[in-house]
Design a protein around this motif. Structure first.
Motif, mmCIF file in Angstrom:
data_model
loop_
_atom_site.group_PDB
_atom_site.id
_atom_site.type_symbol
_atom_site.label_atom_id
_atom_site.label_comp_id
_atom_site.label_asym_id
_atom_site.label_seq_id
_atom_site.Cartn_x
_atom_site.Cartn_y
_atom_site.Cartn_z
ATOM 1 N N ARG A 57 10.178 41.099 -12.535
ATOM 2 C CA ARG A 57 10.630 42.411 -12.062
ATOM 3 C C ARG A 57 12.114 42.390 -11.710
ATOM 4 O O ARG A 57 12.839 43.343 -11.959
ATOM 5 C CB ARG A 57 9.807 42.859 -10.860
ATOM 6 C CG ARG A 57 8.443 43.398 -11.217
ATOM 7 C CD ARG A 57 7.757 44.085 -10.045
ATOM 8 N NE ARG A 57 7.585 43.231 -8.879
ATOM 9 C CZ ARG A 57 6.554 42.398 -8.685
ATOM 10 N NH1 ARG A 57 5.609 42.304 -9.581
ATOM 11 N NH2 ARG A 57 6.485 41.663 -7.605
ATOM 12 N N THR A 68 10.818 39.630 -23.232
ATOM 13 C CA THR A 68 10.953 38.551 -22.261
ATOM 14 C C THR A 68 9.830 37.545 -22.474
ATOM 15 O O THR A 68 8.783 37.871 -23.038
ATOM 16 C CB THR A 68 10.904 39.105 -20.831
ATOM 17 O OG1 THR A 68 9.691 39.852 -20.664
ATOM 18 C CG2 THR A 68 12.097 39.996 -20.546
ATOM 19 N N SER A 107 14.424 40.339 -12.946
ATOM 20 C CA SER A 107 15.313 39.934 -14.031
ATOM 21 C C SER A 107 15.208 40.781 -15.294
ATOM 22 O O SER A 107 16.036 40.626 -16.197
ATOM 23 C CB SER A 107 15.041 38.473 -14.399
ATOM 24 O OG SER A 107 13.763 38.335 -14.981
ATOM 25 N N ALA A 153 15.796 49.185 -22.456
ATOM 26 C CA ALA A 153 16.689 50.074 -21.718
ATOM 27 C C ALA A 153 18.116 50.142 -22.256
ATOM 28 O O ALA A 153 18.786 51.159 -22.088
ATOM 29 C CB ALA A 153 16.714 49.673 -20.244
ATOM 30 N N HIS A 154 18.597 49.105 -22.921
ATOM 31 C CA HIS A 154 20.003 49.064 -23.327
ATOM 32 C C HIS A 154 20.183 48.991 -24.846
ATOM 33 O O HIS A 154 21.276 48.664 -25.314
ATOM 34 C CB HIS A 154 20.696 47.876 -22.649
ATOM 35 C CG HIS A 154 20.577 47.934 -21.162
ATOM 36 N ND1 HIS A 154 21.362 48.755 -20.383
ATOM 37 C CD2 HIS A 154 19.726 47.305 -20.310
ATOM 38 C CE1 HIS A 154 21.015 48.616 -19.114
ATOM 39 N NE2 HIS A 154 20.028 47.742 -19.044
ATOM 40 N N GLU A 168 9.293 49.917 -21.784
ATOM 41 C CA GLU A 168 10.574 50.618 -21.740
ATOM 42 C C GLU A 168 11.663 49.795 -21.054
ATOM 43 O O GLU A 168 12.822 49.821 -21.473
ATOM 44 C CB GLU A 168 10.384 51.953 -21.021
ATOM 45 C CG GLU A 168 11.495 52.918 -21.245
ATOM 46 C CD GLU A 168 11.153 54.317 -20.743
ATOM 47 O OE1 GLU A 168 12.111 55.058 -20.513
ATOM 48 O OE2 GLU A 168 9.968 54.642 -20.591
ATOM 49 N N GLU A 169 11.292 49.055 -20.017
ATOM 50 C CA GLU A 169 12.282 48.248 -19.294
ATOM 51 C C GLU A 169 12.994 47.269 -20.227
ATOM 52 O O GLU A 169 14.172 46.978 -20.034
ATOM 53 C CB GLU A 169 11.619 47.464 -18.149
ATOM 54 C CG GLU A 169 11.137 48.316 -17.013
ATOM 55 C CD GLU A 169 9.695 48.811 -17.179
ATOM 56 O OE1 GLU A 169 9.116 49.235 -16.173
ATOM 57 O OE2 GLU A 169 9.148 48.787 -18.313
ATOM 58 N N GLU A 170 12.290 46.752 -21.229
ATOM 59 C CA GLU A 170 12.885 45.779 -22.152
ATOM 60 C C GLU A 170 13.779 46.446 -23.202
ATOM 61 O O GLU A 170 14.559 45.773 -23.859
ATOM 62 C CB GLU A 170 11.788 44.967 -22.836
ATOM 63 C CG GLU A 170 11.038 44.055 -21.877
ATOM 64 C CD GLU A 170 9.839 43.389 -22.499
ATOM 65 O OE1 GLU A 170 9.582 42.214 -22.149
ATOM 66 O OE2 GLU A 170 9.141 44.016 -23.327
ATOM 67 N N SER A 215 12.770 35.027 -18.993
ATOM 68 C CA SER A 215 12.929 35.827 -17.779
ATOM 69 C C SER A 215 12.519 35.060 -16.532
ATOM 70 O O SER A 215 12.931 35.416 -15.427
ATOM 71 C CB SER A 215 12.083 37.098 -17.875
ATOM 72 O OG SER A 215 10.722 36.764 -18.054
ATOM 73 N N ASP A 267 15.903 43.847 -16.239
ATOM 74 C CA ASP A 267 17.033 44.657 -16.685
ATOM 75 C C ASP A 267 18.151 43.775 -17.239
ATOM 76 O O ASP A 267 18.744 44.089 -18.271
ATOM 77 C CB ASP A 267 17.562 45.555 -15.565
ATOM 78 C CG ASP A 267 18.575 46.546 -16.103
ATOM 79 O OD1 ASP A 267 18.185 47.401 -16.934
ATOM 80 O OD2 ASP A 267 19.763 46.450 -15.731
ATOM 81 N N ALA A 288 17.094 42.684 -20.610
ATOM 82 C CA ALA A 288 17.219 43.784 -21.575
ATOM 83 C C ALA A 288 18.668 43.927 -22.053
ATOM 84 O O ALA A 288 18.910 44.201 -23.238
ATOM 85 C CB ALA A 288 16.726 45.088 -20.961
ATOM 86 N N LYS A 289 19.625 43.737 -21.178
ATOM 87 C CA LYS A 289 21.039 43.796 -21.573
ATOM 88 C C LYS A 289 21.374 42.671 -22.546
ATOM 89 O O LYS A 289 22.075 42.887 -23.541
ATOM 90 C CB LYS A 289 21.941 43.705 -20.336
ATOM 91 C CG LYS A 289 21.936 44.965 -19.499
ATOM 92 C CD LYS A 289 22.769 44.802 -18.249
ATOM 93 C CE LYS A 289 22.669 46.059 -17.401
ATOM 94 N NZ LYS A 289 23.317 45.897 -16.095
#
Length: 190
Positions: free
Chosen positions: A172, A63, A174, A23-24, A19-21, A160, A176, A179-180
């Protein structure tokens, strides 16, 4: 595994591990969250494709660790290989090749090594750097499933960290930001 949205033949299916990857990414395209590692990636994508859900293409976003200093940015992979399957020994035993490299297109791009090992050991990094530029945990599995299903695939990786000591901490910190950048790649290229 979690599928967000509906897979249709006129849209690409975005595939990410966690999910973190994603997010945007927004809601423009369907997104498949597979979980980390080759088995989770294989099971998730094969399940979706086996239901008859056929996207226009599969775009794996994620990543990756750099295997050599100086690698940064977002890259479309041109070749992917498994680094944790001893294809040479299996060929000697059976006379057949299992898990050989997969060519993803004519464009010049980095080689990605995939395995179920988060590379944080400098010796493993140096060994992998002899045959690849980047390392991840899902790309090869997704490429083989897509290839067998006859669906085009692109592997798009954002660096990453430099695989090696401190890679887990760096990831951890980098993820977010990565993901942007990956979401921006989707919005400008798809």
């Amino acid at each position: 595994m979690r599928l967000i949205g509906t897979v249709t033949p006129d849209l690409p299916l975005l595939v990410v591990a966690v999910e973190e990857e994603s997010a945007h990414l927004g809601g423009r395209f369907p997104v498949l969250l597979t979980g980390m590692g080759k088995i989770n990636a294989t099971a998730a994508l094969a399940t979706v494709l086996a239901r008859g859900d056929r996207p226009s293409e599969i775009v794996n976003l994620g990543t990756a660790g750099a295997l050599r200093s100086g690698w940064a940015g977002t890259h479309q992979v041109s070749r992917v290989l498994q680094h944790d399957l001893d294809s040479r020994v299996l060929n000697l035993l059976t006379g057949r090749t299992f898990g050989g490299p997969i060519e993803l297109g004519p464009e010049q791009g980095p080689v990605l090594a995939t395995g179920d090992l988060f590379v944080s050991d400098p010796e493993a990094r140096d060994r992998l750097a002899q045959s690849a530029d980047l390392v991840d945990m899902e790309g090869y599995a997704l490429a083989i499933v897509a290839q067998r299903a006859g669906v085009p695939i692109r592997l798009v990786k954002h660096v990453s960290d430099e695989a090696g000591e401190g890679a887990a901490r760096t990831w951890r910190e980098s993820v977010d930001g990565c993901a942007k950048i990956l979401a921006d790649w989707v919005h400008t290229r798809l």
